[in-house]
Design a protein around this motif. Structure first.
Motif, PDB file in Angstrom:
ATOM      1  N   ASP A  35       3.894  -5.563  10.199  1.00  0.00           N
ATOM      2  CA  ASP A  35       3.468  -4.317  10.846  1.00  0.00           C
ATOM      3  C   ASP A  35       3.040  -4.552  12.288  1.00  0.00           C
ATOM      4  O   ASP A  35       3.264  -3.706  13.160  1.00  0.00           O
ATOM      5  CB  ASP A  35       2.324  -3.669  10.058  1.00  0.00           C
ATOM      6  CG  ASP A  35       2.801  -3.048   8.750  1.00  0.00           C
ATOM      7  OD1 ASP A  35       4.024  -2.877   8.586  1.00  0.00           O
ATOM      8  OD2 ASP A  35       1.952  -2.753   7.893  1.00  0.00           O
ATOM      9  N   VAL A  36       2.421  -5.701  12.551  1.00  0.00           N
ATOM     10  CA  VAL A  36       2.074  -6.046  13.931  1.00  0.00           C
ATOM     11  C   VAL A  36       3.345  -6.220  14.748  1.00  0.00           C
ATOM     12  O   VAL A  36       3.460  -5.723  15.873  1.00  0.00           O
ATOM     13  CB  VAL A  36       1.219  -7.328  13.979  1.00  0.00           C
ATOM     14  CG1 VAL A  36       0.754  -7.597  15.412  1.00  0.00           C
ATOM     15  CG2 VAL A  36       0.030  -7.239  13.049  1.00  0.00           C
ATOM     16  N   ALA A  37       4.305  -6.924  14.166  1.00  0.00           N
ATOM     17  CA  ALA A  37       5.574  -7.154  14.851  1.00  0.00           C
ATOM     18  C   ALA A  37       6.291  -5.845  15.164  1.00  0.00           C
ATOM     19  O   ALA A  37       6.848  -5.665  16.250  1.00  0.00           O
ATOM     20  CB  ALA A  37       6.465  -8.053  13.992  1.00  0.00           C
ATOM     21  N   GLY A  85      -0.280   1.214  -5.544  1.00  0.00           N
ATOM     22  CA  GLY A  85       0.535   0.258  -4.799  1.00  0.00           C
ATOM     23  C   GLY A  85      -0.105  -1.104  -4.651  1.00  0.00           C
ATOM     24  O   GLY A  85       0.365  -1.932  -3.868  1.00  0.00           O
ATOM     25  N   ILE A  86      -1.168  -1.371  -5.406  1.00  0.00           N
ATOM     26  CA  ILE A  86      -1.867  -2.647  -5.298  1.00  0.00           C
ATOM     27  C   ILE A  86      -1.326  -3.602  -6.354  1.00  0.00           C
ATOM     28  O   ILE A  86      -1.390  -3.337  -7.557  1.00  0.00           O
ATOM     29  CB  ILE A  86      -3.388  -2.467  -5.479  1.00  0.00           C
ATOM     30  CG1 ILE A  86      -3.913  -1.409  -4.491  1.00  0.00           C
ATOM     31  CG2 ILE A  86      -4.094  -3.799  -5.292  1.00  0.00           C
ATOM     32  CD1 ILE A  86      -3.636  -1.714  -3.033  1.00  0.00           C
ATOM     33  N   LEU A 116     -10.494  -3.355   3.370  1.00  0.00           N
ATOM     34  CA  LEU A 116      -9.263  -2.581   3.306  1.00  0.00           C
ATOM     35  C   LEU A 116      -8.230  -3.403   2.558  1.00  0.00           C
ATOM     36  O   LEU A 116      -8.031  -4.585   2.858  1.00  0.00           O
ATOM     37  CB  LEU A 116      -8.759  -2.255   4.714  1.00  0.00           C
ATOM     38  CG  LEU A 116      -9.743  -1.520   5.628  1.00  0.00           C
ATOM     39  CD1 LEU A 116      -9.172  -1.399   7.041  1.00  0.00           C
ATOM     40  CD2 LEU A 116     -10.076  -0.145   5.071  1.00  0.00           C
ATOM     41  N   VAL A 117      -7.580  -2.795   1.587  1.00  0.00           N
ATOM     42  CA  VAL A 117      -6.563  -3.474   0.791  1.00  0.00           C
ATOM     43  C   VAL A 117      -5.226  -2.802   1.081  1.00  0.00           C
ATOM     44  O   VAL A 117      -5.058  -1.606   0.831  1.00  0.00           O
ATOM     45  CB  VAL A 117      -6.881  -3.397  -0.718  1.00  0.00           C
ATOM     46  CG1 VAL A 117      -5.869  -4.219  -1.509  1.00  0.00           C
ATOM     47  CG2 VAL A 117      -8.303  -3.872  -0.996  1.00  0.00           C
ATOM     48  N   LYS A 118      -4.284  -3.566   1.628  1.00  0.00           N
ATOM     49  CA  LYS A 118      -2.990  -2.993   1.997  1.00  0.00           C
ATOM     50  C   LYS A 118      -1.950  -3.364   0.950  1.00  0.00           C
ATOM     51  O   LYS A 118      -1.576  -4.525   0.799  1.00  0.00           O
ATOM     52  CB  LYS A 118      -2.533  -3.481   3.365  1.00  0.00           C
ATOM     53  CG  LYS A 118      -1.270  -2.763   3.832  1.00  0.00           C
ATOM     54  CD  LYS A 118      -0.884  -3.165   5.234  1.00  0.00           C
ATOM     55  CE  LYS A 118       0.312  -2.329   5.705  1.00  0.00           C
ATOM     56  NZ  LYS A 118       1.468  -2.432   4.795  1.00  0.00           N
ATOM     57  N   GLY A 119      -1.493  -2.355   0.220  1.00  0.00           N
ATOM     58  CA  GLY A 119      -0.483  -2.552  -0.797  1.00  0.00           C
ATOM     59  C   GLY A 119       0.832  -1.892  -0.431  1.00  0.00           C
ATOM     60  O   GLY A 119       1.089  -1.555   0.725  1.00  0.00           O
ATOM     61  N   ASP A 120       1.658  -1.660  -1.424  1.00  0.00           N
ATOM     62  CA  ASP A 120       2.993  -1.101  -1.211  1.00  0.00           C
ATOM     63  C   ASP A 120       2.971   0.350  -0.739  1.00  0.00           C
ATOM     64  O   ASP A 120       3.937   0.828  -0.151  1.00  0.00           O
ATOM     65  CB  ASP A 120       3.797  -1.170  -2.512  1.00  0.00           C
ATOM     66  CG  ASP A 120       3.988  -2.594  -3.002  1.00  0.00           C
ATOM     67  OD1 ASP A 120       3.876  -3.525  -2.176  1.00  0.00           O
ATOM     68  OD2 ASP A 120       4.251  -2.770  -4.213  1.00  0.00           O
ATOM     69  N   GLY A 159       0.352   1.790   1.126  1.00  0.00           N
ATOM     70  CA  GLY A 159      -0.617   2.033   2.179  1.00  0.00           C
ATOM     71  C   GLY A 159      -1.939   1.335   1.912  1.00  0.00           C
ATOM     72  O   GLY A 159      -2.045   0.463   1.047  1.00  0.00           O
ATOM     73  N   VAL A 160      -2.959   1.757   2.646  1.00  0.00           N
ATOM     74  CA  VAL A 160      -4.256   1.091   2.622  1.00  0.00           C
ATOM     75  C   VAL A 160      -5.207   1.790   1.658  1.00  0.00           C
ATOM     76  O   VAL A 160      -5.328   3.024   1.671  1.00  0.00           O
ATOM     77  CB  VAL A 160      -4.871   1.049   4.035  1.00  0.00           C
ATOM     78  CG1 VAL A 160      -6.278   0.462   3.997  1.00  0.00           C
ATOM     79  CG2 VAL A 160      -3.974   0.243   4.969  1.00  0.00           C
ATOM     80  N   VAL A 161      -5.881   0.997   0.841  1.00  0.00           N
ATOM     81  CA  VAL A 161      -6.876   1.491  -0.110  1.00  0.00           C
ATOM     82  C   VAL A 161      -8.216   0.874   0.265  1.00  0.00           C
ATOM     83  O   VAL A 161      -8.311  -0.322   0.549  1.00  0.00           O
ATOM     84  CB  VAL A 161      -6.495   1.097  -1.555  1.00  0.00           C
ATOM     85  CG1 VAL A 161      -7.593   1.489  -2.531  1.00  0.00           C
ATOM     86  CG2 VAL A 161      -5.170   1.730  -1.949  1.00  0.00           C
ATOM     87  N   LYS A 162      -9.267   1.665   0.259  1.00  0.00           N
ATOM     88  CA  LYS A 162     -10.596   1.156   0.586  1.00  0.00           C
ATOM     89  C   LYS A 162     -11.260   0.547  -0.647  1.00  0.00           C
ATOM     90  O   LYS A 162     -11.046   0.994  -1.768  1.00  0.00           O
ATOM     91  CB  LYS A 162     -11.472   2.260   1.153  1.00  0.00           C
ATOM     92  CG  LYS A 162     -11.000   2.765   2.509  1.00  0.00           C
ATOM     93  CD  LYS A 162     -12.053   3.609   3.194  1.00  0.00           C
ATOM     94  CE  LYS A 162     -11.605   3.983   4.605  1.00  0.00           C
ATOM     95  NZ  LYS A 162     -12.689   4.626   5.373  1.00  0.00           N
TER      96      LYS A 162
END
Length: 367
Positions: A27-29, A155-156, A105-109, A111-114
Motif C-alpha cells: 500500500d505504501v508502494a 477479513g482477519i 489497527l489490524v489490517k486484513g483482507d 480493510g482496517v479493524v480497530k
C-alpha cells in the motif's frame, strides 16, 4: 522553505497513515507510485514490491541512487482463538514493552479493524508478574468479536498486519515536533518524493534513481535487487537515527545525536552482533558537507559502531558491481516505538542537503 516545510509535513502525515509492516509494503508502494508517476521519466514496481523512479539529467554523468525504505516495524497475526482473540508475532525490532494496553489497527483482507492489546487485570497479578513486562507471547488483541468466524468475516486471518494506533501529530510550542509511528522510514520517503518533484533535468548530471526499498527492518539484503538491476555508481542512503539527547542516554559518550541539530552524516556503521559493516565513501561525505554549507543547513556527524544499528547501505556496498555508499540519517527519539519524535527543522535541512547533493556530480577517484 516554509512551503517545503508544509509539503513535507503533509507528505509524512499521509505516508505514516498507511500500514506497511516489513514484508507488506504494497500500500505504501502504491501511494508512492501514483504520486510520482506523472513527474518522473520512468517508474516501475519490481516484482518484489520495490519502487524505482528515475529522472534523467540534461548533462552527461553517472547514475546515482537515493534510497529509503518503505517498511515499518510492527506485528503479524499468527492465529485466532475460537473466541476471536488474535495471537501475534513481532516483525522487526519493535519496542514490545510499549505494546500492552495500547489501541491497535489490524489490517486484513477487507480493510482496517480497530482493536486493543489485552492486559491481565492488575488485581490478579502476582508480585513476580508485576515486576516483569508482558511479552508478545503472553499478549493477544481483542477486536471485539465473539468467535473466530466473526473475526474471519471481517477479513482477519493469519498474516494480518498489526500496528499501534498512533497518527502523526504536531506537538510542542510551535507545532514543529512531530509524534508518530513509522517515522522510520516514511519521513525519508517523503524527503525523496519532494526532492524528485523539485529536481529539473537541467540541474542533473546523468540520472537520479530513487529507490523506495522493502524489508529493511528485517534484513538489509533486499536492496541488492535494485542495485543489481540499475547498477548505480554511488548511492545516498537515507534513514533515521536514534537520539542521545534524552535522560536515559549519555549524550557525550554514547550517542551525541540530538534534535534540531540537522541530519546526521554517518561516517560508518556496524551491527555489533553480526559484524555487518559499511563505511561511507570520503568523497561522498565531502559532497554532503559541501551541500550543507552551500544551503545553510545544519548537520551532525557520527560513527555508529558497537551497537544494534545498520542501514541498507550495508547491503548496498556488498551488492551489484561495488557501488560507493554514504548514509545520512534524520534524528528521531524513541525509535521503533509508537511515539517516534522528529523535528520539522531537521527534515527540512535533510531535504535541502539531499537536493543539493543530487545536483552535484561527485568524482570518486581515490588513487
Amino acid at each position: 522553505m516554509s512551503d517545503m516545510k508544509e509539503r513535507l509535513r503533509k507528505r509524512v502525515t499521509e505516508l505514516t497513515d498507511i500500514i506497511g509492516v516489513s514484508g507488506y509494503e504494497w500500500d505504501v508502494a502504491k501511494y508512492i507510485y501514483h504520486q510520482l508517476k506523472d513527474h518522473v521519466d520512468s517508474i516501475e514496481q519490481m516484482p518484489n514490491g520495490t519502487i524505482v523512479a528515475i529522472k534523467k539529467g540534461a548533462h552527461p554523468g553517472p547514475r546515482v541512487m537515493v534510497t529509503a525504505h518503505m517498511d515499518e516495524v510492527g506485528y503479524e497475526v499468527k492465529s485466532i482463538s475460537p473466541k476471536g482473540f488474535l495471537f501475534f508475532d513481532a516483525i522487526g525490532g519493535a519496542t514490545t514493552a510499549c505494546l500492552p494496553g495500547r489501541r491497535v489497527l489490524v489490517k486484513g483482507d477487507k480493510g482496517v479493524v480497530k482493536g486493543v492489546v489485552g492486559v491481565r487485570a492488575g488485581h490478579l497479578l502476582t508480585p513476580e508478574q508485576m515486576a516483569k513486562p508482558q511479552t508478545v507471547g503472553q499478549s493477544y488483541v481483542d477486536i471485539f468479536v465473539e468467535s473466530r468466524e466473526e473475526a474471519e468475516a471481517l477479513g482477519i486471518r493469519a498474516g494480518a498486519q498489526i500496528v499501534p494506533e498512533s497518527p502523526c501529530t504536531p506537538v510542542g510550542p510551535d507545532g514543529d515536533y512531530m509524534v508518530t509511528r513509522a517515522a522510520d522510514c516514511r519521513a525519508l520517503c517523503a524527503v525523496i518524493m519532494e526532492t524528485m518533484l523539485e529536481l529539473k533535468a537541467e540541474e542533473i548530471h546523468g540520472e537520479v534513481c530513487a529507490v523506495f526499498n522493502i524489508l529493511e527492518e528485517t534484513t538489509i539484503k533486499a536492496i541488492a535487487a535494485p542495485v543489481a538491476r540499475y547498477k548505480p555508481l554511488y548511492g545516498l542512503f537515507l534513514d533515521t537515527i536514534p537520539c542521545g539527547d534524552v535522560p536515559d542516554c549519555d549524550f557525550e559518550k554514547e550517542l551525541p545525536v540530538g534534535l534540531k541539530r540537522g541530519p546526521v552524516i554517518l561516517r560508518s556503521q556496524m551491527m555489533s552482533a553480526s559484524f555487518l559493516r559499511a563505511g561511507s565513501h570520503p568523497k561522498l561525505v565531502a559532497a554532503l558537507q559541501e551541500a550543507a554549507a552551500k544551503t545553510g543547513a545544519k548537520h551532525q556527524e557520527f560513527a555508529f559502531n558497537g551497537a544494534g544499528y545498520i542501514t541498507d547501505a550495508v547491503g548496498g556496498v556488498y551488492g551489484g558491481e561495488g557501488m560507493a555508499v554514504v548514509t545520512m540519517a534524520l534524528p528521531r527519539r524513541f525509535s521503533h516505538s509508537p511515539v517516534e519524535v522528529f523535528h520539522m527543522n531537521d527534515i527540512c535541512d535533510t531535504q535541502k542537503i539531499v537536493e543539493r547533493f543530487l545536483k552535484t556530480e561527485v568524482d570518486l577517484t581515490m588513487v
